[in-house]
Design an enzyme around this catalytic site. Structure first.
Site, PDB file in Angstrom:
ATOM      1  N   ALA A 109      68.495-101.123  35.945  1.00  0.00           N
ATOM      2  CA  ALA A 109      69.595-101.588  35.113  1.00  0.00           C
ATOM      3  C   ALA A 109      69.400-100.590  33.545  1.00  0.00           C
ATOM      4  O   ALA A 109      68.852-101.056  32.894  1.00  0.00           O
ATOM      5  CB  ALA A 109      69.606-102.895  34.645  1.00  0.00           C
TER       6      ALA A 109
ATOM      7  N   TRP B  36      98.525-118.880  21.940  1.00  0.00           N
ATOM      8  CA  TRP B  36      98.851-117.627  22.087  1.00  0.00           C
ATOM      9  C   TRP B  36      97.405-116.810  22.152  1.00  0.00           C
ATOM     10  O   TRP B  36      96.849-116.693  21.061  1.00  0.00           O
ATOM     11  CB  TRP B  36      99.629-116.988  21.135  1.00  0.00           C
ATOM     12  CG  TRP B  36     101.155-117.472  21.331  1.00  0.00           C
ATOM     13  CD1 TRP B  36     101.656-118.435  20.483  1.00  0.00           C
ATOM     14  CD2 TRP B  36     102.260-116.961  22.115  1.00  0.00           C
ATOM     15  NE1 TRP B  36     102.831-118.650  20.881  1.00  0.00           N
ATOM     16  CE2 TRP B  36     103.348-117.399  21.805  1.00  0.00           C
ATOM     17  CE3 TRP B  36     102.370-115.861  22.896  1.00  0.00           C
ATOM     18  CZ2 TRP B  36     104.550-117.483  22.424  1.00  0.00           C
ATOM     19  CZ3 TRP B  36     103.459-115.621  23.458  1.00  0.00           C
ATOM     20  CH2 TRP B  36     104.778-116.449  23.359  1.00  0.00           C
TER      21      TRP B  36
ATOM     22  N   CYS C 265      71.696-100.188  31.370  1.00  0.00           N
ATOM     23  CA  CYS C 265      71.974-100.855  30.220  1.00  0.00           C
ATOM     24  C   CYS C 265      71.300-101.998  29.806  1.00  0.00           C
ATOM     25  O   CYS C 265      71.561-102.341  28.676  1.00  0.00           O
ATOM     26  CB  CYS C 265      73.493-101.398  30.527  1.00  0.00           C
ATOM     27  SG  CYS C 265      74.670-100.182  31.057  1.00  0.00           S
TER      28      CYS C 265
END
Lengths: 481, 481
Positions: B43, B462, B45
């Protein structure tokens, strides 16, 4: 030309969104909003957290005050109940706070009357100490009942100028309850189980079916059930509550069959119904759901009469049919669109995807679209589902938590029909990927190929939704080849 | 018919995804993977979090061990470097661990050679104590340099059987550094600033431009800059680092102009370049980006030769053109698709949306699509952007945090082109809404009408992305009417 006013019945999310948008787009248009109670524009979904105590004051839940409405040029009349509509004469009959009635002409009319809590199936729901949670007064009353005797006042509850003292008076001298029954394991039931637990009560949740949060599907219901039990909530699944009994005040809950429980308080959250009684003597059509039938602009079957919010249907993005899914965003969005339409710039209210999220203690739950197979078949689909359990982050990164995703698709077309998710680490908002994909009519292959975010602290390489799509796509493939 | 083997050059995400998928779909096909180093399928990252110390062992970052690969029937040969490709003869030349070379015939070939860190613009990047972070050995070396003298061993670093002791030997006796320069304010720079801060170092970040995280746009860059300063990182913006100087070991950093800094350690993170040297003498075409040109199935310009991962281009969902955006999911997904294609069931590798997320201390940052106006214009769009600052939850709900969303659209068509987000509360994964909308070619109106999740603990009515879409739609409207 001076148009007759835009009249709005109901001063909550849909009504005041419409009024505000109309005044913004057409400042010269007269806009009158009638609200039968004292409260306007409040966050209904926040009431469980007020009861829990995480939100201090009831007025914190207000998103628009009467003064704000006045500043926007809205003629807002609280304590004014619309008791009749004459669609031929284009008038509504209004009863004011002093009981006087008058006729109000309208040019355009928005019916935004909301919904009310169902209690009918449970005998004794009218006993003192038996609550539903639908609105600010209910929230205040429940919190009053939880406080030590003599301590609950309008001021201590943060009721501001809006809370009528008679709402809480019956509970002011109560000793705090010890055992509470929550009847119904939907959102309200789950959220209120958390709220009552925070107050140290023995909480019992009664659910007619075998799972909590039915519309979220099996995987979510199972996990939430475990979570509630882990938090000390006693679940009574498969139990049908028949009645609440007591001598004036609720003392006991009785189920079909033998089981019963002594309780000090009961919260009945078995669903809501649209408020459509006002339309009974009008030619405004209702849909199959019992809510007001509308078109894509929120127009009812009668010219110049609109409906929006919890009393109205909306078009479902997956089925293409109108459906009743009463939720906050839908109300706000439809109200806003209707306000714009009435102001002369027609705007569709938008599809719904049936997106909903709920917190159950630490579990974040989400759902969108059609999850239930029976419902999918009724809509003409051949549903296939897969459920995966993955990590919320790269497995080696601290805080990675199990995340369960279910996706459902139509076998023949591969179209995504719906999905659900549950987990403790950023699970709920991930349902937005599903909601967006549903509104774009994506197939499961499309979803599988989405370029979603990856970084170890936030997501594994294959986001949980992508992993579910991969697995579901694998199940769909045999019938393609 | 016995096909020649599927040969894969490079044993990381793209290569082993392809190998695994091919063996699963076509178990009888011989699959040979050559990896020049000791590490496979790790990995990338996750390496900053290993350096930081949040991930204990280097081997925690492995997602597939050599034994796993063998179990899948993959003939994985580590320490085998492919030094040449003959596309006429369909062979590759391989140098084994003992230096011997042999020819390996292929039926299909996947070039998954990855990328390497750029250091060229900075003189002195080869000094001891000047690191880049591209791969497991770099991560181990940096962590060795941070540990007290004499304490770093293969075992203490969790290097398992894969870490060559010579990688860390040069740093084993170093006293822990006190001052570190991070050259470059992209993901690696920002993540490593956090990692070094966790070790108590004085951290200085040098960035040529005036903002960090350039591809995330102005709003994200500003907020991340503030976050880093708040955490004690000293930012040197608008400074071009010219050289690292020292007597064998890095001691000092010098910028264009007068400024300079005495340092004990330097991390150069100024970008990466695709590893394409292997293709120089082949007819395999490169794209304008310098990475390998491919079609929608990962096929290069030469028959039976594929490319995927950090060395290859991919089609961008917004522009429709091929672009080089080397990221983990893209590599995994393309590799997997090519594995299926080679196995006889062609599958497109999928578009990219340029979706990226990064953590900067508590700030979660996301971006997708085209954010930069110059880039948008180059792709033929007329970009309009709006940036909004909203709450991550209902304002009254505890934990609501500022969330900043920027969206960019094409003025004429209203099409969404890209977006970015930053905030401390579940901000990063919300970029998935934007990524999904981009892949569906949605307009800003479409986005505004999405039925996204709302519940007070997770989102305001929202959602931040919806609010941004509303505002951007408002800016687009005048030109429509």
């Amino acid at each position: 030309m001076t148009a007759e006013p835009f009249v709005v019945v109901g001063g909550d999310a849909a009504g005041l969104s419409a009024a505000s948008k109309c005044k913004r787009e057409a400042p010269d248009r007269e806009v009158v909003v009638f609200e039968k109670g004292p409260w306007v524009s409040y966050a209904h979904c926040g009431t469980p957290y007020y009861v829990k105590g995480e939100v201090a004051d009831l007025t914190d839940l207000l998103s628009l005050s009467p003064a704000d409405a006045a500043d926007r040029g809205i003629d807002l009349r609280r304590e004014h109940e619309v008791t009749g509509i004459d669609t031929d004469e284009r008038t509504v009959t209004v009863r004011g706070p002093d009981g006087d009635r008058h006729e109000q002409p309208y040019g355009d009319l928005l019916v935004a009357t909301g919904a009310h809590a169902l209690t009918a199936p449970i005998d004794g729901s009218d006993l003192s100490g038996a609550f539903s949670l639908h609105g600010m007064d209910d929230a205040a009353a429940i919190r009053a009942a939880l406080e030590p005797a003599g301590e609950a006042t309008v001021e201590s509850l943060g009721g501001g100028e809006f809370l009528d003292p008679t709402v809480i008076e019956p509970y002011a001298d109560w000793a705090p309850p010890e055992t509470v029954a929550v009847v119904g394991g939907g959102y309200v039931g789950v959220e209120m189980a958390e709220a009552f637990t925070a107050h140290g009560l023995d909480v019992h949740v009664f659910q007619r079916g075998e799972r909590l949060l039915g519309p979220f599907g099996e995987a979510v219901g199972e996990r939430v059930g475990t979570e509630l039990r882990d938090r000390g909530v006693e679940l009574h699944l498969g139990e049908t509550v028949e009645r609440l009994v007591g001598d004036d005040r609720v003392e006991r809950l009785e189920c079909a069959g033998a089981s019963a429980l002594d309780v000090d308080l009961a919260l009945v959250g078995v669903g809501i119904e649209p408020n459509v009684a006002l339309l009974a003597d009008t030619p405004v059509d209702l849909g199959d759901s019992g809510a007001v039938a509308v078109d894509d602009y929120g127009r009812t079957s009668v010219e110049s009469v609109y409906a929006a919010g919890d009393c109205a249907e909306a078009r479902h993005a997956v089925t293409g049919d109108f459906d009743w899914v009463p939720l906050g965003l839908t109300a706000n969005r439809a109200g806003r669109a209707i306000g714009q339409t009435v102001a002369g710039d027609p705007k569709p209210t938008g599809d719904i995807a049936g997106t909903a999220v709920v917190k159950a203690f630490a579990q974040e739950c989400g759902r969108a679209g059609i999850v239930d197979h029976e419902r999918a078949r009724a809509a003409g689909f051949d549903p296939v589902s897969e459920t995966v359990t993955t990590a919320s982050r790269s497995g080696y990164y601290p805080g990675a938590a199990e995340t369960v995703v279910s996706l459902t698709a139509d076998r023949e077309t591969g179209r995504l029909l719906g999905g659900s998710i549950v987990g403790t680490d950023r699970a709920a908002v991930r349902i937005d990927t599903v909601a967006t994909a549903l509104e774009a009519d994506m197939t499961v292959s499309d979803v599988e190929n989405l370029d979603l975010a990856y970084a170890p602290p936030f997501s594994p390489v294959w986001d949980p939704v992508l992993t579910a799509a991969k697995v579901l796509n694998g199940s769909l493939e045999p019938s393609e080849g």
